[in-house]
Structure formats: structure tokens, C-alpha cells
Design a protein around this motif. Sequence first.
Motif, PDB file in Angstrom:
ATOM      1  N   LYS A   1      -7.475 -11.670 -13.487  1.00 32.62           N
ATOM      2  CA  LYS A   1      -8.524 -10.722 -13.907  1.00 32.62           C
ATOM      3  C   LYS A   1      -7.920  -9.446 -14.477  1.00 32.62           C
ATOM      4  O   LYS A   1      -8.434  -8.876 -15.432  1.00 32.62           O
ATOM      5  CB  LYS A   1      -9.409 -10.371 -12.707  1.00 32.62           C
ATOM      6  CG  LYS A   1     -10.537 -11.333 -12.475  1.00 32.62           C
ATOM      7  CD  LYS A   1     -11.496 -10.737 -11.465  1.00 32.62           C
ATOM      8  CE  LYS A   1     -12.568 -11.758 -11.151  1.00 32.62           C
ATOM      9  NZ  LYS A   1     -13.109 -11.594  -9.819  1.00 32.62           N
ATOM     10  N   LEU A   2      -6.840  -9.015 -13.883  1.00 34.83           N
ATOM     11  CA  LEU A   2      -6.201  -7.785 -14.355  1.00 34.83           C
ATOM     12  C   LEU A   2      -5.590  -7.993 -15.745  1.00 34.83           C
ATOM     13  O   LEU A   2      -5.726  -7.147 -16.629  1.00 34.83           O
ATOM     14  CB  LEU A   2      -5.123  -7.347 -13.351  1.00 34.83           C
ATOM     15  CG  LEU A   2      -4.525  -5.965 -13.499  1.00 34.83           C
ATOM     16  CD1 LEU A   2      -5.594  -4.893 -13.623  1.00 34.83           C
ATOM     17  CD2 LEU A   2      -3.639  -5.658 -12.299  1.00 34.83           C
TER      18      LEU A   2
ATOM     19  N   LYS B   1       0.837  -1.207   0.000  1.00 31.22           N
ATOM     20  CA  LYS B   1       0.000   0.000   0.000  1.00 31.22           C
ATOM     21  C   LYS B   1       0.873   1.259   0.000  1.00 31.22           C
ATOM     22  O   LYS B   1       0.643   2.192  -0.779  1.00 31.22           O
ATOM     23  CB  LYS B   1      -0.914  -0.017   1.235  1.00 31.22           C
ATOM     24  CG  LYS B   1      -1.956   1.054   1.221  1.00 31.22           C
ATOM     25  CD  LYS B   1      -2.927   0.850   2.366  1.00 31.22           C
ATOM     26  CE  LYS B   1      -4.014   1.902   2.316  1.00 31.22           C
ATOM     27  NZ  LYS B   1      -4.999   1.707   3.360  1.00 31.22           N
TER      28      LYS B   1
ATOM     29  N   GLU C   1      -1.381 -12.415  -1.747  1.00 29.75           N
ATOM     30  CA  GLU C   1      -2.159 -11.512  -0.875  1.00 29.75           C
ATOM     31  C   GLU C   1      -1.363 -10.262  -0.519  1.00 29.75           C
ATOM     32  O   GLU C   1      -1.889  -9.158  -0.461  1.00 29.75           O
ATOM     33  CB  GLU C   1      -2.524 -12.231   0.433  1.00 29.75           C
ATOM     34  CG  GLU C   1      -3.795 -13.033   0.347  1.00 29.75           C
ATOM     35  CD  GLU C   1      -3.932 -13.963   1.545  1.00 29.75           C
ATOM     36  OE1 GLU C   1      -3.472 -13.595   2.644  1.00 29.75           O
ATOM     37  OE2 GLU C   1      -4.482 -15.069   1.351  1.00 29.75           O
TER      38      GLU C   1
ATOM     39  N   THR D   1      -3.443  -6.266  -8.269  1.00 27.28           N
ATOM     40  CA  THR D   1      -4.838  -6.597  -8.582  1.00 27.28           C
ATOM     41  C   THR D   1      -5.599  -5.285  -8.835  1.00 27.28           C
ATOM     42  O   THR D   1      -5.066  -4.202  -8.567  1.00 27.28           O
ATOM     43  CB  THR D   1      -5.500  -7.311  -7.383  1.00 27.28           C
ATOM     44  OG1 THR D   1      -5.498  -6.378  -6.284  1.00 27.28           O
ATOM     45  CG2 THR D   1      -4.744  -8.568  -6.972  1.00 27.28           C
ATOM     46  N   HIS D   2      -6.849  -5.415  -9.284  1.00 28.63           N
ATOM     47  CA  HIS D   2      -7.677  -4.212  -9.419  1.00 28.63           C
ATOM     48  C   HIS D   2      -7.732  -3.441  -8.098  1.00 28.63           C
ATOM     49  O   HIS D   2      -7.689  -2.208  -8.074  1.00 28.63           O
ATOM     50  CB  HIS D   2      -9.099  -4.591  -9.833  1.00 28.63           C
ATOM     51  CG  HIS D   2      -9.229  -4.923 -11.282  1.00 28.63           C
ATOM     52  ND1 HIS D   2      -9.109  -6.204 -11.767  1.00 28.63           N
ATOM     53  CD2 HIS D   2      -9.456  -4.144 -12.359  1.00 28.63           C
ATOM     54  CE1 HIS D   2      -9.262  -6.195 -13.077  1.00 28.63           C
ATOM     55  NE2 HIS D   2      -9.466  -4.957 -13.470  1.00 28.63           N
ATOM     56  N   GLN D   3      -7.833  -4.211  -7.008  1.00 21.48           N
ATOM     57  CA  GLN D   3      -7.938  -3.587  -5.688  1.00 21.48           C
ATOM     58  C   GLN D   3      -6.675  -2.791  -5.348  1.00 21.48           C
ATOM     59  O   GLN D   3      -6.740  -1.617  -4.976  1.00 21.48           O
ATOM     60  CB  GLN D   3      -8.182  -4.710  -4.648  1.00 21.48           C
ATOM     61  CG  GLN D   3      -8.466  -4.223  -3.250  1.00 21.48           C
ATOM     62  CD  GLN D   3      -9.712  -3.334  -3.203  1.00 21.48           C
ATOM     63  OE1 GLN D   3     -10.669  -3.534  -3.950  1.00 21.48           O
ATOM     64  NE2 GLN D   3      -9.674  -2.319  -2.347  1.00 21.48           N
ATOM     65  N   SER D   4      -5.506  -3.428  -5.517  1.00 27.24           N
ATOM     66  CA  SER D   4      -4.276  -2.735  -5.094  1.00 27.24           C
ATOM     67  C   SER D   4      -3.971  -1.534  -5.998  1.00 27.24           C
ATOM     68  O   SER D   4      -3.356  -0.563  -5.566  1.00 27.24           O
ATOM     69  CB  SER D   4      -3.083  -3.703  -5.022  1.00 27.24           C
ATOM     70  OG  SER D   4      -2.864  -4.347  -6.243  1.00 27.24           O
TER      71      SER D   4
ATOM     72  N   LYS E   1      -4.492   7.690 -10.526  1.00 26.83           N
ATOM     73  CA  LYS E   1      -5.508   7.245 -11.480  1.00 26.83           C
ATOM     74  C   LYS E   1      -4.856   6.878 -12.815  1.00 26.83           C
ATOM     75  O   LYS E   1      -4.015   7.636 -13.319  1.00 26.83           O
ATOM     76  CB  LYS E   1      -6.489   8.390 -11.704  1.00 26.83           C
ATOM     77  CG  LYS E   1      -7.922   8.011 -11.479  1.00 26.83           C
ATOM     78  CD  LYS E   1      -8.769   9.245 -11.648  1.00 26.83           C
ATOM     79  CE  LYS E   1     -10.224   8.833 -11.707  1.00 26.83           C
ATOM     80  NZ  LYS E   1     -11.069   9.995 -11.879  1.00 26.83           N
TER      81      LYS E   1
ATOM     82  N   SER F   1      -3.007 -10.523 -10.770  1.00 30.06           N
ATOM     83  CA  SER F   1      -4.242 -11.313 -10.850  1.00 30.06           C
ATOM     84  C   SER F   1      -4.565 -11.601 -12.316  1.00 30.06           C
ATOM     85  O   SER F   1      -4.305 -10.786 -13.207  1.00 30.06           O
ATOM     86  CB  SER F   1      -5.400 -10.574 -10.191  1.00 30.06           C
ATOM     87  OG  SER F   1      -5.732  -9.441 -10.954  1.00 30.06           O
TER      88      SER F   1
ATOM     89  N   LYS G   1      -5.909   0.664  -6.868  1.00 32.74           N
ATOM     90  CA  LYS G   1      -6.621   1.870  -6.408  1.00 32.74           C
ATOM     91  C   LYS G   1      -5.704   2.766  -5.573  1.00 32.74           C
ATOM     92  O   LYS G   1      -5.985   3.942  -5.386  1.00 32.74           O
ATOM     93  CB  LYS G   1      -7.848   1.458  -5.593  1.00 32.74           C
ATOM     94  CG  LYS G   1      -8.922   0.858  -6.473  1.00 32.74           C
ATOM     95  CD  LYS G   1     -10.167   0.522  -5.687  1.00 32.74           C
ATOM     96  CE  LYS G   1     -11.182  -0.113  -6.634  1.00 32.74           C
ATOM     97  NZ  LYS G   1     -12.070  -1.048  -5.970  1.00 32.74           N
ATOM     98  N   TRP G   2      -4.615   2.201  -5.054  1.00 32.96           N
ATOM     99  CA  TRP G   2      -3.691   3.012  -4.235  1.00 32.96           C
ATOM    100  C   TRP G   2      -2.786   3.899  -5.105  1.00 32.96           C
ATOM    101  O   TRP G   2      -2.167   4.833  -4.616  1.00 32.96           O
ATOM    102  CB  TRP G   2      -2.822   2.103  -3.364  1.00 32.96           C
ATOM    103  CG  TRP G   2      -3.610   1.292  -2.375  1.00 32.96           C
ATOM    104  CD1 TRP G   2      -4.712   1.703  -1.680  1.00 32.96           C
ATOM    105  CD2 TRP G   2      -3.364  -0.057  -1.970  1.00 32.96           C
ATOM    106  NE1 TRP G   2      -5.172   0.687  -0.869  1.00 32.96           N
ATOM    107  CE2 TRP G   2      -4.361  -0.409  -1.013  1.00 32.96           C
ATOM    108  CE3 TRP G   2      -2.415  -1.013  -2.301  1.00 32.96           C
ATOM    109  CZ2 TRP G   2      -4.419  -1.646  -0.412  1.00 32.96           C
ATOM    110  CZ3 TRP G   2      -2.458  -2.255  -1.684  1.00 32.96           C
ATOM    111  CH2 TRP G   2      -3.456  -2.572  -0.755  1.00 32.96           C
TER     112      TRP G   2
END
Length: 338
Positions: free
Chosen positions: A305-306, A240, A272, A277-280, A286, A303, A282-283
Amino acid sequence: MNNWNHNHILDLSTFSLDDYKTVLELTTRFKDVHKSSSRKLPALQGKLITNLFFEPSTRTRSSFELAAKRLSADVQNFSVSSSSLSKGETPLDTILTYISMGADILVIRHESTNVPADLANYVDTNNINISILNAGDGYHSHPSQGLLDLFTLASFFNPKEVSTNSLLKKKITIVGDILHSRVARSNLWALTACGADVTLCGPPSLLPDEFNDFVLNPPPGQKIDPVNKRGIVCIERSLKDALRNADAVMTLRIQKERMQQNMLTDLDTYHEQYGITHQSLKWCKKKAPVLHPGPVNREIEISSKLVEANSIKSKLIIFPSPILSQAKRPSLGSRLIT
Ligand code: CP
């Protein structure tokens, strides 16, 4: 190309800011050759380029072949599996065979650090007029990957004027198996030379604290750093923190084949903590681009998905970038050449 003084390309630690500028300028001119009606330029007409890959490669070997053909060179490809190495031929004899066929440029990949440098020394000492291009040696260096990544990032930050200036003060985060990564090492030299600040992120087993000082001293045998002022390198253990405000992210393959035992507890935990990933994302800033040199280990450093999302829509931009790294191992090079 007036000021270009590299007969061989072995390691980006010897590149000056002007060298990077020259590469970006030439690459911009050559990049769309295949879109022209002839699909070729005569820049390397009459030259023989030999690709000697003693280690596997998908992207790099094919890219060198394609680039050589688009610039009108003749191309030879060597691969271990179809060679006479299995019949007892030594790597040195393999190389000498190709030299005797009149190669002008040898592109070489080898699992041992310094094989390209030893080969360059051999041809120089014997007054053989050949250029050696390092396509990846052990953990040490992958200069063509570093140059490609630099071009990719410079083009992303300012597509209208591809220049080293657009890297100045950018925060580039490199995540993963830095220890074994020749790509990370080449990127560290290239990005900091252009004034980017590089944040490295990974567990201590794959990212020792010594990397904080990586660009502060030229490598052994090199007297000076040709770059006056480099960007800053720092280490963050938390993904993060490493991604916060990043302008771009580079994620590296976990190199299981180069690892000693117990370097990682398990791959799920690694994903983990350090998986992109899409989630990470976001930090980051943009639309920060994600680069991966390939080959990709899905669900480990990135991921699935990414990867998939990017190939379907270009909201997130993943550039398949050629990359990777190194650690010290005995140089097979000296045995190879002497
Ligand atoms: N990036 C890179 O070096 O990929 P290959 O191993 O497929 O050449």
C-alpha cells in the motif's frame, strides 16, 4: 574538479567532505540535462564506458547506461547470460577482452567483495589507463547508490541549495537486512561524513552489535579516515524507537539469496516487526521521506500500500533509491586477477 583525486571509485570510506560537496555540485549541474533541447552534454564525448555486470541489476546498470549516453559517451553492456562465460571464458578473460577494446571506464558489479579493487590494482600495476567504478561488490560497497541517496536526501531537505550542510544533525533511520547490505555500508560512510546521525534497526541476526562501531575505524588497508568528524551511529532493536523523530527512513530488501538458514523465523513476523507501513511512518517526523534502493519485496520490508500510495499521490514521498550491503566471503577477486 580541481581537488578530485579518485581515479577509481571503489568505496566511500575514502571520500572526504569536499569529495561529497563536489559530487553534489556536479550532480545538481547535470541532473536536468535531459530537459534541455539537445538532451545531452558533451562531457564524455569520445569516451568508451563498459558496463560489466556479473550479478543481476535493473536500476544500477540502466542508470549507468543512461547517464553515460546523456553525457555523450559510447556505451557497451555486458551481461552474463549472453556472454561467452558459458563457453568456458573466465571472468578475467572477459574483462581483458573489454579492456583491449579501449574502454576508458569499466563499471563493474560482482557478487564477490573486492573484485573491483583487485581490478583497479591490476590496471594500475600494468599502467593501463582505465577508471574502475564499483557498481556493487558482495556485501561490501555500492558507492554510486550511497552517492545517489545522499543527493536524494540533500535535495529533499533543501531543494534550493543542494549541499552536505542540510544533512547536519539529521536523524536517518536505516531498517532491515543491514548485514547483507552494501547499500547500508555505503550510506553509513556518506551520511555520517556529512554530519547525519544514523540509527540502524533490525533483528540481531541481520544487524549484529558490531555495526555500532562501523565508521569508527577505516577498513583494513586504509590508514586514515579522511573525514574529521562524523555523525553518530547507533542501533535500536525496536522499530518504534528507531523511527521516533526520524527525518528520513531507508528500508532495505531482505536478501534471501545471501542468507544462511535460520536467520529469520518467518517473513510475516519480520514484516510485523520491521516492515515500513503507513502506520509505522506515523512515528517519524511529519513528511519524512522513505527511500528504498530496489528491488522491492512488497509486504516484507515495506507494505504494498505504501509503494502504491506513493506512485499515485505524493503525500508520502518514496524515492526509489539505489542501495545495499555486505559480509565477508572469499574474494574471488584474487583468483580473477592473478
Ligand atoms: N539498487 C540496486 O542496486 O538495484 P539493482 O540491483 O536493480 O541495480
